[in-house]
Design a protein around this motif. Structure first.
Motif, PDB file in Angstrom:
ATOM      1  N   UNK A  82       0.827  -1.206   0.000  1.00  0.00           N
ATOM      2  CA  UNK A  82       0.000   0.000   0.000  1.00  0.00           C
ATOM      3  C   UNK A  82       0.864   1.261   0.000  1.00  0.00           C
ATOM      4  N   UNK A  83       1.972   1.225   0.724  1.00  0.00           N
ATOM      5  CA  UNK A  83       2.889   2.362   0.748  1.00  0.00           C
ATOM      6  C   UNK A  83       3.501   2.589  -0.632  1.00  0.00           C
ATOM      7  N   UNK A  84       3.915   1.520  -1.302  1.00  0.00           N
ATOM      8  CA  UNK A  84       4.496   1.641  -2.642  1.00  0.00           C
ATOM      9  C   UNK A  84       3.481   2.193  -3.642  1.00  0.00           C
ATOM     10  N   UNK A  85       2.214   1.910  -3.414  1.00  0.00           N
ATOM     11  CA  UNK A  85       1.158   2.399  -4.299  1.00  0.00           C
ATOM     12  C   UNK A  85       0.806   3.858  -3.993  1.00  0.00           C
ATOM     13  N   UNK A  86       0.800   4.219  -2.717  1.00  0.00           N
ATOM     14  CA  UNK A  86       0.365   5.558  -2.309  1.00  0.00           C
ATOM     15  C   UNK A  86       1.464   6.618  -2.383  1.00  0.00           C
ATOM     16  N   UNK A  87       2.723   6.220  -2.245  1.00  0.00           N
ATOM     17  CA  UNK A  87       3.813   7.193  -2.197  1.00  0.00           C
ATOM     18  C   UNK A  87       3.910   8.046  -3.461  1.00  0.00           C
ATOM     19  N   UNK A  88       3.835   7.480  -4.667  1.00  0.00           N
ATOM     20  CA  UNK A  88       3.872   8.340  -5.863  1.00  0.00           C
ATOM     21  C   UNK A  88       2.672   9.273  -5.956  1.00  0.00           C
ATOM     22  N   UNK A  89       1.534   8.817  -5.506  1.00  0.00           N
ATOM     23  CA  UNK A  89       0.341   9.673  -5.523  1.00  0.00           C
ATOM     24  C   UNK A  89       0.526  10.830  -4.549  1.00  0.00           C
ATOM     25  N   UNK A  90       1.086  10.546  -3.377  1.00  0.00           N
ATOM     26  CA  UNK A  90       1.329  11.596  -2.383  1.00  0.00           C
ATOM     27  C   UNK A  90       2.346  12.608  -2.909  1.00  0.00           C
ATOM     28  N   UNK A  91       3.402  12.121  -3.561  1.00  0.00           N
ATOM     29  CA  UNK A  91       4.411  13.026  -4.129  1.00  0.00           C
ATOM     30  C   UNK A  91       3.795  13.886  -5.233  1.00  0.00           C
ATOM     31  N   UNK A  92       2.956  13.275  -6.066  1.00  0.00           N
ATOM     32  CA  UNK A  92       2.285  14.023  -7.127  1.00  0.00           C
ATOM     33  C   UNK A  92       1.378  15.103  -6.539  1.00  0.00           C
ATOM     34  N   UNK A  93       0.630  14.752  -5.499  1.00  0.00           N
ATOM     35  CA  UNK A  93      -0.277  15.714  -4.879  1.00  0.00           C
ATOM     36  C   UNK A  93       0.487  16.862  -4.227  1.00  0.00           C
TER      37      UNK A  93
END
Length: 127
Positions: free
Chosen positions: A20-31
């Motif tokens: 879940x962290x590997x999936x969410x980290x790029x989204x968080x960086x993009x946001x």
């Protein structure tokens, strides 16, 4: 499931699960990049509203250097905002520089207020 002060936060659950962290980290960086505050040289803690007593007490606990840097970031961001252009790319806040410098002070002030409220409301009874 009941959510409250004793339940785990969503962030702690995401960081505990590697997939879940590997999936969410790029989204968080993009946001974070989408928010745009780094383009003006600001840090995330600079965005917290100052309009309460806890924030004033927290800001007063900063070192002289942190206070100066905070003021400089605000002045530089204001100037860039007036010119309607972000800062040059080399002056943007880098992700590794975007640390929480004010959050620990805020948490300490809130904990002190909670403790003060507890002790101020303590009732002493005579025997």
């Amino acid at each position: 499931m009941i959510f409250g002060p004793t339940s785990l936060s969503l962030a702690s659950r995401v960081t505990a699960n590697k997939t879940l962290l590997a999936w969410c980290k790029p989204i968080a960086a993009w946001y974070t990049d989408l928010m745009g505050y780094r383009k003006y040289g600001l840090r995330y803690d600079d965005l917290i509203l100052e309009e309460n007593k806890d924030m004033y007490r927290s800001i007063n606990r900063l070192t002289d250097r942190e206070t100066y840097d905070r003021g400089f970031r605000f002045k530089r961001a204001s100037q860039a905002s007036i010119l309607h252009t972000p800062l040059p790319k080399e002056q943007w806040t880098k992700p590794e520089e975007d640390t929480q410098y004010l959050r620990p002070h805020i948490e300490n002030v809130i904990a002190e207020n909670k403790e003060r409220k507890y002790w101020d409301n303590l009732k002493v009874q005579r025997k």
